[in-house]
Write a protein that holds these residues in place. Structure first.
Motif, PDB file in Angstrom:
ATOM      1  N   LEU A 195       0.818  -1.195   0.108  1.00 27.62           N
ATOM      2  CA  LEU A 195      -0.007   0.033  -0.152  1.00 27.62           C
ATOM      3  C   LEU A 195       0.967   1.281  -0.135  1.00 27.62           C
ATOM      4  CD1 LEU A 195      -2.852   1.308  -0.045  1.00 27.62           C
ATOM      5  CD2 LEU A 195      -3.046   0.929   2.499  1.00 27.62           C
ATOM      6  N   ASN A 196       2.020   1.374   0.955  1.00 26.58           N
ATOM      7  CA  ASN A 196       2.954   2.510   0.870  1.00 26.58           C
ATOM      8  C   ASN A 196       3.570   2.532  -0.799  1.00 26.58           C
ATOM      9  OD1 ASN A 196       4.565   4.359   2.304  1.00 26.58           O
ATOM     10  ND2 ASN A 196       6.015   3.432   1.433  1.00 26.58           N
ATOM     11  N   GLU A 197       3.805   1.603  -1.311  1.00 21.57           N
ATOM     12  CA  GLU A 197       4.194   1.668  -2.678  1.00 21.57           C
ATOM     13  C   GLU A 197       3.656   2.114  -3.930  1.00 21.57           C
ATOM     14  OE1 GLU A 197       6.512  -1.899  -3.488  1.00 21.57           O
ATOM     15  OE2 GLU A 197       8.159  -1.540  -2.153  1.00 21.57           O
ATOM     16  N   SER A 198       2.217   1.669  -3.594  1.00 21.18           N
ATOM     17  CA  SER A 198       0.932   1.976  -4.464  1.00 21.18           C
ATOM     18  C   SER A 198       0.231   3.150  -4.118  1.00 21.18           C
ATOM     19  CB  SER A 198       0.437   0.630  -4.933  1.00 21.18           C
ATOM     20  OG  SER A 198      -0.279   0.293  -3.633  1.00 21.18           O
ATOM     21  N   ALA A 199       0.397   3.892  -3.136  1.00 17.80           N
ATOM     22  CA  ALA A 199      -0.413   5.089  -2.812  1.00 17.80           C
ATOM     23  C   ALA A 199      -0.641   6.173  -3.738  1.00 17.80           C
ATOM     24  CB  ALA A 199      -0.053   5.556  -1.387  1.00 17.80           C
ATOM     25  N   PHE A 200       0.824   6.270  -4.486  1.00 19.92           N
ATOM     26  CA  PHE A 200       0.744   7.337  -5.403  1.00 19.92           C
ATOM     27  C   PHE A 200      -0.064   7.056  -6.538  1.00 19.92           C
ATOM     28  CE2 PHE A 200       2.818   8.923  -9.335  1.00 19.92           C
ATOM     29  CZ  PHE A 200       2.463  10.254  -8.946  1.00 19.92           C
ATOM     30  N   ILE A 201       0.130   6.034  -7.155  1.00 19.64           N
ATOM     31  CA  ILE A 201      -0.552   5.470  -8.362  1.00 19.64           C
ATOM     32  C   ILE A 201      -2.046   5.509  -7.821  1.00 19.64           C
ATOM     33  CG2 ILE A 201      -0.305   3.095  -8.264  1.00 19.64           C
ATOM     34  CD1 ILE A 201      -0.508   5.543 -11.408  1.00 19.64           C
ATOM     35  N   LEU A 202      -2.383   4.930  -6.838  1.00 22.12           N
ATOM     36  CA  LEU A 202      -3.776   4.852  -6.384  1.00 22.12           C
ATOM     37  C   LEU A 202      -4.642   6.294  -6.289  1.00 22.12           C
ATOM     38  CD1 LEU A 202      -3.647   2.193  -3.386  1.00 22.12           C
ATOM     39  CD2 LEU A 202      -4.784   1.911  -5.644  1.00 22.12           C
ATOM     40  N   ASN A 203      -3.911   7.071  -5.615  1.00 23.83           N
ATOM     41  CA  ASN A 203      -4.186   8.648  -5.537  1.00 23.83           C
ATOM     42  C   ASN A 203      -4.455   9.127  -7.050  1.00 23.83           C
ATOM     43  OD1 ASN A 203      -4.954  10.735  -3.703  1.00 23.83           O
ATOM     44  ND2 ASN A 203      -3.184  11.654  -4.919  1.00 23.83           N
ATOM     45  N   GLU A 204      -3.551   8.926  -7.904  1.00 28.52           N
ATOM     46  CA  GLU A 204      -3.498   9.671  -9.264  1.00 28.52           C
ATOM     47  C   GLU A 204      -4.529   8.955  -9.911  1.00 28.52           C
ATOM     48  OE1 GLU A 204      -1.677  12.115 -10.376  1.00 28.52           O
ATOM     49  OE2 GLU A 204      -1.443  12.562  -8.408  1.00 28.52           O
ATOM     50  N   MET A 205      -4.939   7.694  -9.995  1.00 26.08           N
ATOM     51  CA  MET A 205      -5.792   7.104 -10.605  1.00 26.08           C
ATOM     52  C   MET A 205      -7.194   7.311 -10.117  1.00 26.08           C
ATOM     53  SD  MET A 205      -4.713   4.827 -12.833  1.00 26.08           S
ATOM     54  CE  MET A 205      -5.782   3.427 -13.194  1.00 26.08           C
ATOM     55  N   MET A 206      -7.438   7.474  -8.990  1.00 26.49           N
ATOM     56  CA  MET A 206      -8.609   7.984  -8.541  1.00 26.49           C
ATOM     57  C   MET A 206      -9.110   9.429  -8.860  1.00 26.49           C
ATOM     58  SD  MET A 206      -8.533   6.325  -4.734  1.00 26.49           S
ATOM     59  CE  MET A 206      -9.668   7.491  -3.774  1.00 26.49           C
ATOM     60  N   LYS A 207      -8.039  10.239  -8.965  1.00 27.51           N
ATOM     61  CA  LYS A 207      -8.339  11.703  -9.520  1.00 27.51           C
ATOM     62  C   LYS A 207      -8.357  11.388 -10.979  1.00 27.51           C
ATOM     63  CE  LYS A 207      -4.299  13.715  -8.103  1.00 27.51           C
ATOM     64  NZ  LYS A 207      -3.386  14.582  -7.898  1.00 27.51           N
ATOM     65  N   HIS A 208      -7.636  10.621 -11.663  1.00 32.01           N
ATOM     66  CA  HIS A 208      -8.122  10.353 -13.178  1.00 32.01           C
ATOM     67  C   HIS A 208      -9.568  10.250 -13.276  1.00 32.01           C
ATOM     68  CE1 HIS A 208      -7.605   9.598 -17.360  1.00 32.01           C
ATOM     69  NE2 HIS A 208      -8.119   8.581 -17.141  1.00 32.01           N
ATOM     70  N   PHE A 209     -10.065   8.944 -12.620  1.00 33.83           N
ATOM     71  CA  PHE A 209     -11.392   8.453 -12.789  1.00 33.83           C
ATOM     72  C   PHE A 209     -12.373   9.281 -12.271  1.00 33.83           C
ATOM     73  CE2 PHE A 209      -9.292   4.849 -14.133  1.00 33.83           C
ATOM     74  CZ  PHE A 209     -10.011   3.969 -14.587  1.00 33.83           C
ATOM     75  N   ASP A 210     -12.272  10.386 -11.305  1.00 33.36           N
ATOM     76  CA  ASP A 210     -13.090  11.436 -10.953  1.00 33.36           C
ATOM     77  C   ASP A 210     -13.392  12.242 -12.031  1.00 33.36           C
ATOM     78  OD1 ASP A 210     -13.335  10.213  -8.440  1.00 33.36           O
ATOM     79  OD2 ASP A 210     -12.013  11.703  -7.357  1.00 33.36           O
ATOM     80  N   ALA A 211     -12.447  12.404 -12.727  1.00 32.52           N
ATOM     81  CA  ALA A 211     -12.604  13.313 -14.067  1.00 32.52           C
ATOM     82  C   ALA A 211     -13.224  12.758 -15.231  1.00 32.52           C
ATOM     83  CB  ALA A 211     -11.211  13.985 -14.335  1.00 32.52           C
ATOM     84  N   ILE A 212     -13.288  11.528 -15.354  1.00 31.41           N
ATOM     85  CA  ILE A 212     -14.010  10.935 -16.631  1.00 31.41           C
ATOM     86  C   ILE A 212     -15.592  10.972 -16.429  1.00 31.41           C
ATOM     87  CG2 ILE A 212     -14.603   8.619 -17.576  1.00 31.41           C
ATOM     88  CD1 ILE A 212     -11.848   7.549 -16.557  1.00 31.41           C
ATOM     89  N   ASP A 213     -16.117  11.589 -17.514  1.00 33.43           N
ATOM     90  CA  ASP A 213     -17.697  11.608 -17.472  1.00 33.43           C
ATOM     91  C   ASP A 213     -18.193  10.425 -17.187  1.00 33.43           C
ATOM     92  OD1 ASP A 213     -20.056  11.762 -19.537  1.00 33.43           O
ATOM     93  OD2 ASP A 213     -19.680  13.677 -18.594  1.00 33.43           O
ATOM     94  N   LYS A 214     -19.403  10.707 -16.463  1.00 34.03           N
ATOM     95  CA  LYS A 214     -19.980   9.481 -15.943  1.00 34.03           C
ATOM     96  C   LYS A 214     -20.803   8.822 -17.150  1.00 34.03           C
ATOM     97  CE  LYS A 214     -24.188  12.007 -14.646  1.00 34.03           C
ATOM     98  NZ  LYS A 214     -25.438  12.513 -13.980  1.00 34.03           N
ATOM     99  N   ASP A 215     -20.953   9.311 -18.192  1.00 34.25           N
ATOM    100  CA  ASP A 215     -21.501   8.899 -19.300  1.00 34.25           C
ATOM    101  C   ASP A 215     -20.485   8.069 -20.363  1.00 34.25           C
ATOM    102  OD1 ASP A 215     -24.030   9.468 -18.568  1.00 34.25           O
ATOM    103  OD2 ASP A 215     -23.867  11.324 -19.411  1.00 34.25           O
ATOM    104  N   SER A 216     -19.264   8.142 -20.212  1.00 34.05           N
ATOM    105  CA  SER A 216     -18.506   7.657 -21.146  1.00 34.05           C
ATOM    106  C   SER A 216     -18.480   5.950 -20.750  1.00 34.05           C
ATOM    107  CB  SER A 216     -16.865   8.004 -20.467  1.00 34.05           C
ATOM    108  OG  SER A 216     -16.613   9.326 -20.749  1.00 34.05           O
ATOM    109  N   ARG A 217     -17.842   5.314 -21.813  1.00 36.55           N
ATOM    110  CA  ARG A 217     -17.722   3.931 -21.860  1.00 36.55           C
ATOM    111  C   ARG A 217     -16.877   3.479 -20.697  1.00 36.55           C
ATOM    112  NH1 ARG A 217     -16.321   1.525 -27.477  1.00 36.55           N
ATOM    113  NH2 ARG A 217     -15.150   0.303 -25.976  1.00 36.55           N
ATOM    114  N   PRO A 218     -17.126   2.358 -19.730  1.00 36.75           N
ATOM    115  CA  PRO A 218     -16.250   1.881 -18.805  1.00 36.75           C
ATOM    116  C   PRO A 218     -14.899   1.456 -19.484  1.00 36.75           C
ATOM    117  CG  PRO A 218     -18.457   0.890 -18.577  1.00 36.75           C
ATOM    118  CD  PRO A 218     -18.430   1.758 -20.280  1.00 36.75           C
ATOM    119  N   VAL A 219     -13.804   1.682 -18.654  1.00 34.67           N
ATOM    120  CA  VAL A 219     -12.322   1.560 -19.133  1.00 34.67           C
ATOM    121  C   VAL A 219     -11.871   0.139 -18.438  1.00 34.67           C
ATOM    122  CG1 VAL A 219      -9.969   2.542 -18.709  1.00 34.67           C
ATOM    123  CG2 VAL A 219     -12.160   4.017 -18.870  1.00 34.67           C
TER     124      VAL A 219
END
Length: 168
Positions: free
Chosen positions: A70-94
Motif C-alpha cells: 500500500l505504501n508503494e502503490s499509494a501514489f498511483i492509487l491517488n492519481e488513478m482516483m483523480k483521473h477517474f473522478d474526471a471521467i464523464d459518468k456517461d463515458s464507456r467503462p475503461v
C-alpha cells in the motif's frame, strides 16, 4: 524475541497491526484520505480471509505484505482516483491493464476504490505469472492474488497493476 514479534505484541488485531506499521511510512502522511478509504477494504479482506480455515495462510502472507504494498502503490492509487473522478459518468467503462503487477495489490485496491460504473475490468499482468493457458507451476504469490481475485467485492472484475510509486 525478534523486533517484529515485539511490535506485533503492541496491537490487538491484525488490522491495527497493519495500520500501525503504515503509520510510520511516507504514504500515511502524504495520502491520509487514501489511507482512510483503504481501512474498510483491509478490514473486509481480514473478515473474508483471516477466519476461513482454507485461507488463513493466505491472510498471514497478506497481513505481512499490505503495509509495504500500500505504501508503494499509494501514489498511483491517488492519481488513478483523480483521473477517474474526471471521467464523464456517461463515458464507456475503461479496462485497466496493470503491467508488472507483481502479486496484484494495486489491482486489488483499485477494484475497491474506483467507481464500478467507470471500470469494466482490471487486468494484472506480470512475467512471473504465465497466461492462463501457459504451463508453469504456481508460486505462493500467484495463489495469493488468485484467491483475492476470485472473491472480489461486487463491482469490476480485477485485472491491473504497477506504475512505480515515488515512495520506496
Amino acid at each position: 524475541m525478534g523486533r517484529d514479534e515485539r511490535v506485533d505484541d503492541l496491537y490487538v488485531n491484525d488490522c491495527d497491526r497493519i495500520f500501525g506499521k503504515l503509520s510510520v511510512l511516507p504514504s500515511c502522511k502524504l495520502y491520509p484520505d487514501l489511507m482512510e478509504m483503504c481501512d474498510p477494504i483491509i478490514r473486509q479482506w481480514y473478515d473474508t480471509f483471516a477466519f476461513d480455515k482454507e485461507n488463513s495462510q493466505l491472510w498471514k502472507r497478506m497481513r505481512r505484505n499490505i503495509p509495504k504494498e500500500l505504501n508503494e502503490s499509494a501514489f498511483i492509487l491517488n492519481e488513478m482516483m483523480k483521473h477517474f473522478d474526471a471521467i464523464d459518468k456517461d463515458s464507456r467503462p475503461v479496462t485497466i491493464i496493470d503491467m508488472c503487477s507483481g502479486v496484484g495489490y494495486l489491482s486489488m485496491f483499485l477494484s475497491h476504490l474506483l467507481p464500478e460504473e467507470k471500470v469494466s475490468r482490471i487486468i494484472p499482468i506480470d512475467v512471473m505469472f504465465p497466461a492462463h493457458n501457459a504451463s508453469k507451476k504456481k508460486d505462493s504469490n500467484e495463489e495469493e492474488t488468485q484467491e483475492v481475485l476470485e472473491k472480489p467485492k461486487s463491482g469490476p472484475h480485477l485485472s491491473i497493476n504497477h506504475l512505480k510509486s515515488p515512495i520506496h
